[in-house]
Motif scaffolding. Sequence first.
Motif, PDB file in Angstrom:
ATOM      1  N   ALA A  34       0.835  -1.204   0.000  1.00  0.00           N
ATOM      2  CA  ALA A  34       0.000   0.000   0.000  1.00  0.00           C
ATOM      3  C   ALA A  34       0.866   1.248   0.000  1.00  0.00           C
ATOM      4  CB  ALA A  34      -0.931  -0.008   1.211  1.00  0.00           C
ATOM      5  N   ALA A  35       1.957   1.217   0.785  1.00  0.00           N
ATOM      6  CA  ALA A  35       2.857   2.371   0.824  1.00  0.00           C
ATOM      7  C   ALA A  35       3.539   2.599  -0.518  1.00  0.00           C
ATOM      8  CB  ALA A  35       3.904   2.170   1.919  1.00  0.00           C
ATOM      9  N   GLU A  36       3.755   1.519  -1.267  1.00  0.00           N
ATOM     10  CA  GLU A  36       4.408   1.622  -2.571  1.00  0.00           C
ATOM     11  C   GLU A  36       3.417   1.862  -3.701  1.00  0.00           C
ATOM     12  OE1 GLU A  36       6.430  -2.060  -3.064  1.00  0.00           O
ATOM     13  OE2 GLU A  36       7.708  -1.813  -1.291  1.00  0.00           O
ATOM     14  N   GLY A  37       2.109   1.689  -3.422  1.00  0.00           N
ATOM     15  CA  GLY A  37       1.109   1.810  -4.474  1.00  0.00           C
ATOM     16  C   GLY A  37       1.202   0.696  -5.491  1.00  0.00           C
ATOM     17  N   ARG A  38       1.550  -0.517  -5.022  1.00  0.00           N
ATOM     18  CA  ARG A  38       1.761  -1.650  -5.936  1.00  0.00           C
ATOM     19  C   ARG A  38       0.546  -2.567  -5.945  1.00  0.00           C
ATOM     20  NH1 ARG A  38       7.199  -2.126  -7.048  1.00  0.00           N
ATOM     21  NH2 ARG A  38       6.459  -3.464  -8.764  1.00  0.00           N
TER      22      ARG A  38
END
Length: 486
Positions: A346-350
């Motif tokens: 989620a933090a990486e937007g993956r």
Amino acid sequence: MGGLSSGVSMNLSSSASTVSPPASTARDAALVCAAVFAAAMIGIVTRPTTYLAAFWPANAVLLGLMVRAPRLSGGPGWLGAIGGYLLADLLTGGPLLRTLALTAANLSGVLVGVLLYTHVAPGSRRLNRPLAVLHLYCITVAVALAASLPGGLVSMVFFDSTFASGFTLWLSAEWVNSLLILPVVLAAPGVPAGRLLPLCRAAVRDIDLARAAPLVALVAAQAAGVWVGGPGGIAFPVPALLWCALTYSVFATGAISLVSCLVQFAAAAEGAFYLPLLPQHTHSLVSIRTGIALLSLGPMAVAVSNAARTEALARLDRAVSHDHLTGVLARGAFLAHAGRLLHRLAAEGRPVAVLMLDVDHFKNVNDRHGHAAGDSVLAGFAHLASSALRPEDLVGRLGGEEFAAVLPRTSLDDARQVAERLRARVAEESFEAPNGRRLGVTVSLGLVYVTDAAGASLETLLARADEALYRAKADGRDRVVVAAGA
């Protein structure tokens, strides 16, 4: 005390290759001969012109090779060892009769060590069990005694010494050499020679200040011991060596202890600790060698115990976090690992894909063939599921015949292909029941996919995948259904 050192391949623990027996025999003999010759040459460099070597690593290297790779203790290995000893001594001008006598004394100690280690558990041979250091201590004493008895006679006949003096000097030197070198050979990691340089470079790159601190402390302690002087100076490095033992591996600790003790011995030879070390000063020689040997014993015991404790904790952690039947993550561990993975994505937007997997008609397997057969099916299915996924994917058993998997950083097409491949492999496979029968099963899978893990909770993804799984069951089983909107 009369012979050779290391040129030892680090791939010591590898099994015999699939070459023909004559080629394998010749290779083993050549390996032992080269190792003994190289080690003997190192020892000969330290040999005074009228006396025995001050540092003789050949016997410990040979013993370590034969203990780590028992195939080397056959006839070809002993012939290779004899050739290595003779070649090194004769090339450096040693008289033939004296060379033969020294070789016989060297081999007698190694032979006793090989025989004693056959009665020691494999874990102790590789120094990864708490009693390994005690075994090492006792065996090295026996090895030193076995070599020093003929060694005393050799000293008396060829070096104008009394039997008692020759026996004492040979005993102390052989024991110290074995105690310092044998742990390094026994604990050396099994790494192919071609990978040694890249691994060393990687290790150097990974060194940070915290990891290097024990070595810095050791150098400072040794310098302080030399500066203060006196016999007590040899004990100054002990606290730093213990710190190294708590920080580094057993192999690294052994190598560090070896270098440290050699530095201590060299400092003593230069008069740093006010101990006379000429050959005629038998008592002083025995005293300093014994002190150096005991310096290495404590850190090795700490390193081995620490490694055994770490291994036990790792086994305990695996027992707690992995399902005992299937070997995949247990429910609690899977949910915890998957939650952390989803947070990172989620933090990486993956993107991420989540699979729910259920063995079809599993109750029928238990009812018709028994629970033992059902356990075999679950274990086999879990193995197939694990092998079908990537190393970075997570798979866990949620309960009964229900499993889940998380596939990070993948596309929908790739996730669907993984699911279809696993479904097909299960349908093609048959699992062996305890009664010898082969059982075939199928699996249904529900798949949910999101292009951005942000905002998607693990509970929501599992629930959507579970809904897709139930549709797969309702549509006839043995299929993959993708959740709506994926």
